[in-house]
Design a protein around this motif. Structure first.
Motif, PDB file in Angstrom:
ATOM      1  N   PRO A   1      -4.491   3.558   6.075  1.00 37.64           N
ATOM      2  CA  PRO A   1      -5.916   3.343   6.246  1.00 37.64           C
ATOM      3  C   PRO A   1      -6.701   4.746   6.264  1.00 37.64           C
ATOM      4  O   PRO A   1      -7.646   4.717   5.874  1.00 37.64           O
ATOM      5  CB  PRO A   1      -5.991   2.507   7.629  1.00 37.64           C
TER       6      PRO A   1
ATOM      7  N   THR B   1      -2.746  -5.088   2.274  1.00 37.66           N
ATOM      8  CA  THR B   1      -1.734  -3.925   2.094  1.00 37.66           C
ATOM      9  C   THR B   1      -0.396  -4.375   1.701  1.00 37.66           C
ATOM     10  O   THR B   1       0.497  -3.530   1.377  1.00 37.66           O
ATOM     11  CB  THR B   1      -1.565  -3.251   3.433  1.00 37.66           C
TER      12      THR B   1
ATOM     13  N   GLU C   1       1.321 -10.653   2.872  1.00 38.56           N
ATOM     14  CA  GLU C   1       2.174 -10.803   4.170  1.00 38.56           C
ATOM     15  C   GLU C   1       1.309 -10.753   5.460  1.00 38.56           C
ATOM     16  O   GLU C   1       0.193 -10.268   5.333  1.00 38.56           O
ATOM     17  CB  GLU C   1       3.149  -9.764   4.008  1.00 38.56           C
TER      18      GLU C   1
ATOM     19  N   GLY D   1       4.784  -4.255   9.318  1.00 45.03           N
ATOM     20  CA  GLY D   1       3.961  -3.018   8.949  1.00 45.03           C
ATOM     21  C   GLY D   1       3.147  -2.124   9.945  1.00 45.03           C
ATOM     22  O   GLY D   1       2.850  -1.399   9.551  1.00 45.03           O
TER      23      GLY D   1
ATOM     24  N   ASN E   1       7.912  -1.402   4.701  1.00 44.88           N
ATOM     25  CA  ASN E   1       7.281  -1.256   3.521  1.00 44.88           C
ATOM     26  C   ASN E   1       7.516   0.246   3.278  1.00 44.88           C
ATOM     27  O   ASN E   1       7.691   0.601   1.812  1.00 44.88           O
ATOM     28  CB  ASN E   1       6.128  -1.915   3.272  1.00 44.88           C
TER      29      ASN E   1
ATOM     30  N   SER F   1       1.255  -8.769   7.894  1.00 45.42           N
ATOM     31  CA  SER F   1       0.541  -7.383   8.425  1.00 45.42           C
ATOM     32  C   SER F   1      -0.763  -7.270   7.495  1.00 45.42           C
ATOM     33  O   SER F   1      -1.727  -6.862   8.229  1.00 45.42           O
ATOM     34  CB  SER F   1       1.397  -6.203   7.951  1.00 45.42           C
ATOM     35  N   ALA F   2      -0.780  -7.786   6.362  1.00 45.10           N
ATOM     36  CA  ALA F   2      -2.025  -7.512   5.421  1.00 45.10           C
ATOM     37  C   ALA F   2      -3.175  -8.239   5.845  1.00 45.10           C
ATOM     38  O   ALA F   2      -4.329  -7.853   5.725  1.00 45.10           O
ATOM     39  CB  ALA F   2      -1.605  -7.719   3.838  1.00 45.10           C
TER      40      ALA F   2
ATOM     41  N   ASP G   1       6.366   9.990   8.179  1.00 47.57           N
ATOM     42  CA  ASP G   1       5.191   9.264   8.475  1.00 47.57           C
ATOM     43  C   ASP G   1       4.353   9.839   9.472  1.00 47.57           C
ATOM     44  O   ASP G   1       3.128   9.501   9.433  1.00 47.57           O
ATOM     45  CB  ASP G   1       5.729   7.862   8.439  1.00 47.57           C
TER      46      ASP G   1
ATOM     47  N   PRO H   1      -5.716  -2.853   7.740  1.00 49.82           N
ATOM     48  CA  PRO H   1      -4.678  -2.820   8.846  1.00 49.82           C
ATOM     49  C   PRO H   1      -4.233  -1.455   8.887  1.00 49.82           C
ATOM     50  O   PRO H   1      -3.758  -0.527   8.022  1.00 49.82           O
ATOM     51  CB  PRO H   1      -3.649  -3.697   8.166  1.00 49.82           C
ATOM     52  N   CYS H   2      -3.988  -1.430  10.185  1.00 48.26           N
ATOM     53  CA  CYS H   2      -3.509   0.190  10.395  1.00 48.26           C
ATOM     54  C   CYS H   2      -1.802   0.141  11.403  1.00 48.26           C
ATOM     55  O   CYS H   2      -2.143  -0.630  12.253  1.00 48.26           O
ATOM     56  CB  CYS H   2      -4.344   0.690  11.369  1.00 48.26           C
ATOM     57  N   GLY H   3      -1.131   0.930  10.936  1.00 50.12           N
ATOM     58  CA  GLY H   3       0.138   1.085  11.626  1.00 50.12           C
ATOM     59  C   GLY H   3      -0.118   2.462  12.180  1.00 50.12           C
ATOM     60  O   GLY H   3      -0.706   2.821  13.072  1.00 50.12           O
ATOM     61  N   VAL H   4       0.862   3.441  11.634  1.00 50.52           N
ATOM     62  CA  VAL H   4       0.504   4.756  12.251  1.00 50.52           C
ATOM     63  C   VAL H   4      -0.666   5.479  11.921  1.00 50.52           C
ATOM     64  O   VAL H   4      -0.956   6.555  12.251  1.00 50.52           O
ATOM     65  CB  VAL H   4       1.884   5.397  11.750  1.00 50.52           C
TER      66      VAL H   4
ATOM     67  N   VAL I   1       0.857  -1.213  -0.007  1.00 52.63           N
ATOM     68  CA  VAL I   1       0.028   0.009  -0.108  1.00 52.63           C
ATOM     69  C   VAL I   1       0.890   1.272  -0.161  1.00 52.63           C
ATOM     70  O   VAL I   1       0.395   2.265  -0.541  1.00 52.63           O
ATOM     71  CB  VAL I   1      -1.033   0.250   1.289  1.00 52.63           C
ATOM     72  N   LYS I   2       2.078   1.055   0.609  1.00 46.20           N
ATOM     73  CA  LYS I   2       3.157   2.356   0.554  1.00 46.20           C
ATOM     74  C   LYS I   2       3.555   2.917  -1.048  1.00 46.20           C
ATOM     75  O   LYS I   2       4.048   3.960  -0.938  1.00 46.20           O
ATOM     76  CB  LYS I   2       4.257   1.893   1.056  1.00 46.20           C
TER      77      LYS I   2
END
Ligand SMILES: *Cc1c(COP(=O)(O)O)cnc(C)c1O
Length: 458
Positions: free
Chosen positions: A313, A442, A413, A368, A199, A415-416, A267, A306-309, A148-149
């Motif tokens: 998303p 993602t 992967e 991720g 990623n 994370s996705a 980010d 999926p959510c990181g920072v 997604v990046k």
């Protein structure tokens, strides 16, 4: 026609706290909660602290018409990003011939995964009533970066490049951007840096290196070895840290700030990343239309991200809300050990919230998503838009990965795979919801085979 915002600044003259073209300053939001501080529900808090899987419905969700007035960004900001990506398409096509089919546009397929849907219903013990469809948005297979990046990360590199090119008068409105390929040695004088769990570094590193930039990626301890190796093979400098993501970002930012010819992709605060991701909304709308899938009150859309920072998303949610308003329901999914956006939103403290304050480690196999503190910018934008959140334990991610491999012969992967939990959890909480459900896959297409095999055995 290129539109320059009024705050357009020479990158070399930017004050140290200059973050984006919309006037947001990094320090401005620190110290005070940015929206109503909420008393976090005790049961939710307990579940978070015990690292149990949980499901949270956003009490601050507003009808989109109302929420929209409180947002910092508007439709025109997304359009500006979409137009910029169009201008760059001829250059992308030249640098990355694999984008030929899409004429230099980076976009991913949307595919139905009916066999997976049936299996999930079977496992949960729900009778399929044929009222819903399950689709997979395959950002795992986006060109160039395989995640997604490729949306936000590449967009910000291009925007920065356009600014430098205009300042130095080797680009003017209306030009064919493919000519920028000749300026690689010029760009080699400039540095682009980023902090990453993997990623984001890949998308920015690969794109920056292709344009000729000196690229430096600051990797947190969560980053997988193969991602570092791949970057080094493309001439990107990888700096490794034995710290978490927020610390790697901080260090990268500090090093970049010392060098006037260095640009830091931040980010935790970047409006450009957010808007690059938001372009996905309209693209998805067109894909759904081409599949004759109607989105309406009777046939709403549910999207699991999926959510990181939060940038990816969050940006996608904003883009989707602009297209579908109240007919789209967006749910984020985070690891039980790193639910940074959940604690930021449910407490109302945004970027001041941190998973360690809840006794969590922040460590997860979902590299991720291994982020201890959410983006304040995104949390603020999301507080009235996101429908809810689910958290997922690491071990389940591999089960979902195997499920998709078995039913669709498709690999993404870990994370996705978090997206699956959003759908499954909603099913368990509320039963079948009539409409179209989209798992946002993602990342994953760049994974080496031995890494895939190892995951499939876990
Ligand atoms: C980065 C990433 C996400 C989440 O994006 P954020 O902007 O960090 O919230 C989700 N999945 C994968 C595979 C990622 O690399």
């Amino acid at each position: 026609m290129l539109t320059r915002s009024s705050t357009f600044l020479d990158p070399l003259e930017r004050p140290k706290n200059f973050i984006d073209n919309i006037g947001y300053e990094r320090t401005a939001d620190f110290g005070s909660p940015f929206f109503e501080v909420l008393k976090m529900n005790e049961k939710l808090k307990e579940q978070i602290c015990r690292a149990e899987e949980t499901f949270w419905e956003n009490p601050s969700l507003l009808p989109y018409g109302e929420a929209r007035e409180k947002l910092r960004f508007q439709q025109k900001d997304i359009k500006e990003a979409a137009d910029r990506l169009k201008r760059f398409a001829p250059l992308i096509l030249k640098l990355f011939p694999e984008t030929e089919k899409e004429k230099g546009m980076i976009e991913s397929p949307l595919r139905e995964i009916e066999a997976t849907r049936e299996e999930i219903h079977h496992r949960i013990g729900i009778q399929s009533v044929g009222a819903e469809r399950l689709l997979l948005k395959c950002d795992s297979h986006l060109a160039i970066a395989g995640s997604v990046k490729a949306r936000g990360g590449i967009y910000e590199v291009l925007k920065h490049t356009e600014e430098i090119a205009f300042q130095n008068n080797f680009l003017k409105p209306g030009d064919d951007y493919a000519k920028l390929e000749q300026y690689k040695s010029f760009f080699s004088d400039y540095t682009i840096q980023v902090g990453s769990t993997g990623n984001l570094g890949m998308s920015i590193g690969i794109m920056s290196a292709a344009l000729g930039y000196h690229a430096v990626v600051h990797m947190s301890m969560d980053a997988k070895n193969w991602k570092k190796q791949l970057l080094r093979s493309k001439g990107v400098i990888v700096r490794e840290y034995q710290t978490d993501y927020s610390k790697a970002v901080e260090e990268g930012r500090r090093q970049s700030d010392r060098d006037p010819k260095s640009y830091f992709i931040d980010d935790e605060h970047s409006a450009d990343l957010y808007l690059g991701y938001a372009v996905a909304g309209e693209r998805l709308m067109k894909q759904l239309a081409s599949m004759d899938i109607e989105v309406s009150a009777e046939n709403p859309l549910y999207v699991y991200l999926p959510c990181g920072v939060g940038g990816a998303p969050g940006g996608i949610t904003f883009g989707l809300k602009e297209c579908f308003g109240d007919h789209v329901h967006c749910y984020f999914v985070e690891p039980t050990q790193a639910p940074c956006m959940l604690v930021g939103l449910a407490s109302g403290e945004g970027e001041n919230a941190c998973v360690q304050d809840y006794g969590l480690t922040g460590k997860t196999e979902a590299d991720g998503l291994a982020v201890p503190r959410p983006s304040g910018l995104v949390a603020k934008e999301m507080c009235h838009l996101v429908s809810g959140e689910a958290t997922v334990s690491d071990s389940k991610l591999y089960d979902y990965m195997r499920l998709l491999k078995e039913k669709e012969d498709f690999i993404i992967e870990p994370s996705a795979c978090a997206a699956f939990e959003g759908y499954c959890r909603l099913l368990k909480e509320k039963g079948t919801q009539k409409g179209t459900h989209i798992l946002w896959a993602t990342g994953g297409s760049l994974m080496p085979n031995d890494v895939i095999q190892e995951y499939l055995r876990k």
